[in-house]
Each structure stands twice: as C-alpha cells, then as structure tokens.
Design a protein around this motif. Structure first.
Motif, PDB file in Angstrom:
ATOM      1  N   MET A   1     -31.038   5.637  15.634  1.00  0.00           N
ATOM      2  CA  MET A   1     -29.649   5.927  15.954  1.00  0.00           C
ATOM      3  C   MET A   1     -29.355   7.339  15.452  1.00  0.00           C
ATOM      4  O   MET A   1     -29.497   7.634  14.274  1.00  0.00           O
ATOM      5  N   THR A   2     -28.918   8.181  16.353  1.00  0.00           N
ATOM      6  CA  THR A   2     -28.667   9.573  16.001  1.00  0.00           C
ATOM      7  C   THR A   2     -27.254   9.737  15.435  1.00  0.00           C
ATOM      8  O   THR A   2     -26.375   8.896  15.671  1.00  0.00           O
ATOM      9  N   PRO A   3     -27.027  10.813  14.703  1.00  0.00           N
ATOM     10  CA  PRO A   3     -25.671  11.064  14.203  1.00  0.00           C
ATOM     11  C   PRO A   3     -24.637  11.220  15.325  1.00  0.00           C
ATOM     12  O   PRO A   3     -23.478  10.837  15.156  1.00  0.00           O
ATOM     13  N   GLU A   4     -25.074  11.755  16.460  1.00  0.00           N
ATOM     14  CA  GLU A   4     -24.155  11.903  17.585  1.00  0.00           C
ATOM     15  C   GLU A   4     -23.690  10.544  18.101  1.00  0.00           C
ATOM     16  O   GLU A   4     -22.528  10.369  18.484  1.00  0.00           O
ATOM     17  N   THR A   5     -24.597   9.575  18.093  1.00  0.00           N
ATOM     18  CA  THR A   5     -24.241   8.229  18.539  1.00  0.00           C
ATOM     19  C   THR A   5     -23.227   7.598  17.601  1.00  0.00           C
ATOM     20  O   THR A   5     -22.256   6.972  18.036  1.00  0.00           O
ATOM     21  N   VAL A   6     -23.441   7.772  16.310  1.00  0.00           N
ATOM     22  CA  VAL A   6     -22.514   7.216  15.324  1.00  0.00           C
ATOM     23  C   VAL A   6     -21.142   7.866  15.453  1.00  0.00           C
ATOM     24  O   VAL A   6     -20.111   7.180  15.421  1.00  0.00           O
ATOM     25  N   ILE A   7     -21.106   9.167  15.639  1.00  0.00           N
ATOM     26  CA  ILE A   7     -19.837   9.880  15.798  1.00  0.00           C
ATOM     27  C   ILE A   7     -19.143   9.426  17.073  1.00  0.00           C
ATOM     28  O   ILE A   7     -17.925   9.207  17.093  1.00  0.00           O
ATOM     29  N   HIS A   8     -19.907   9.241  18.149  1.00  0.00           N
ATOM     30  CA  HIS A   8     -19.324   8.785  19.416  1.00  0.00           C
ATOM     31  C   HIS A   8     -18.741   7.376  19.270  1.00  0.00           C
ATOM     32  O   HIS A   8     -17.635   7.106  19.767  1.00  0.00           O
ATOM     33  N   LEU A   9     -19.457   6.481  18.598  1.00  0.00           N
ATOM     34  CA  LEU A   9     -18.946   5.126  18.387  1.00  0.00           C
ATOM     35  C   LEU A   9     -17.691   5.140  17.517  1.00  0.00           C
ATOM     36  O   LEU A   9     -16.740   4.406  17.774  1.00  0.00           O
ATOM     37  N   GLY A  10     -17.692   5.975  16.480  1.00  0.00           N
ATOM     38  CA  GLY A  10     -16.507   6.091  15.639  1.00  0.00           C
ATOM     39  C   GLY A  10     -15.315   6.626  16.411  1.00  0.00           C
ATOM     40  O   GLY A  10     -14.190   6.146  16.241  1.00  0.00           O
ATOM     41  N   TYR A  11     -15.566   7.612  17.259  1.00  0.00           N
ATOM     42  CA  TYR A  11     -14.501   8.171  18.089  1.00  0.00           C
ATOM     43  C   TYR A  11     -13.937   7.115  19.034  1.00  0.00           C
ATOM     44  O   TYR A  11     -12.712   6.986  19.176  1.00  0.00           O
ATOM     45  N   GLN A  12     -14.822   6.347  19.681  1.00  0.00           N
ATOM     46  CA  GLN A  12     -14.367   5.299  20.594  1.00  0.00           C
ATOM     47  C   GLN A  12     -13.555   4.239  19.853  1.00  0.00           C
ATOM     48  O   GLN A  12     -12.535   3.774  20.362  1.00  0.00           O
ATOM     49  N   ALA A  13     -14.009   3.874  18.656  1.00  0.00           N
ATOM     50  CA  ALA A  13     -13.301   2.846  17.886  1.00  0.00           C
ATOM     51  C   ALA A  13     -11.920   3.337  17.460  1.00  0.00           C
ATOM     52  O   ALA A  13     -10.937   2.589  17.538  1.00  0.00           O
ATOM     53  N   GLU A  83     -24.893  -1.939  24.716  1.00  0.00           N
ATOM     54  CA  GLU A  83     -25.465  -0.639  24.407  1.00  0.00           C
ATOM     55  C   GLU A  83     -26.413  -0.667  23.212  1.00  0.00           C
ATOM     56  O   GLU A  83     -27.058   0.334  22.927  1.00  0.00           O
ATOM     57  N   ILE A  84     -26.514  -1.801  22.522  1.00  0.00           N
ATOM     58  CA  ILE A  84     -27.385  -1.873  21.336  1.00  0.00           C
ATOM     59  C   ILE A  84     -28.838  -1.518  21.658  1.00  0.00           C
ATOM     60  O   ILE A  84     -29.439  -0.739  20.907  1.00  0.00           O
TER      61      ILE A  84
END
Length: 89
Positions: A1-13, A83-84
């Motif tokens: 899991m890349t940092p970009e993915t984590v940031i994108h998920l946080g943004y969506q949440a 998406e997992i």
C-alpha cells in the motif's frame, strides 16, 4: 500500500464525512439562527429555548436523510472492500 493510496483513502473518508454530516449541521445552524433572531426580537433570554427546536429539527432531518446516509456509507464501504485486492497487490 503506497502513501498515495492512504492519502487518497483519507481524503475520500473526510469528504464523505463532510457530505453526510452537512444536512444535520446546516439544519442545526439554521434553526439556531432563527431561534436567536426570535430571542433578539422578543428579548427572551432563555438559554434552553434553542435546545428543543434544534433537537426536533435534527431528528426530523435524520429521519428524512437516513436512507440516503446509510446508502452512501454502504456504497463507500462496498467500494472499499472491492478495492482491497488492488491496494494490497
């Protein structure tokens, strides 16, 4: 899991949280403003006067927007679970 993915998920949440909570918060704001104007016009300075109309308005909005909120949260959760596999590998 890349940092970009984590940031994108946080943004969506966070975006979903704002969208879902907006009707309740805006209703409480509008009712509070109307009660404050009423209190200022009539010079009634009762602190508990704004509590009951806000609670009733918020309950009404939760009843009206409840299905939409649950559907939106369900769609987000369903998409997250789908998406997992892409997130892991």
């Amino acid at each position: 899991m890349t940092p970009e993915t984590v940031i994108h998920l946080g943004y969506q949440a966070m975006k979903l949280t704002l969208i879902v909570s907006a009707p309740i918060l805006l209703t409480a704001l509008a009712v509070g403003l109307l009660v404050s104007l009423f209190q200022a016009a009539t010079q009634i300075n009762e602190m508990t006067l704004s509590f009951i109309p806000k609670i009733l308005a918020i309950v009404a909005i939760i009843i009206l927007t409840g299905p939409w909120v649950l559907g939106t949260l369900g769609d987000f959760t369903r998409n997250l679970f789908h998406e997992i596999p892409q997130m892991i590998g």
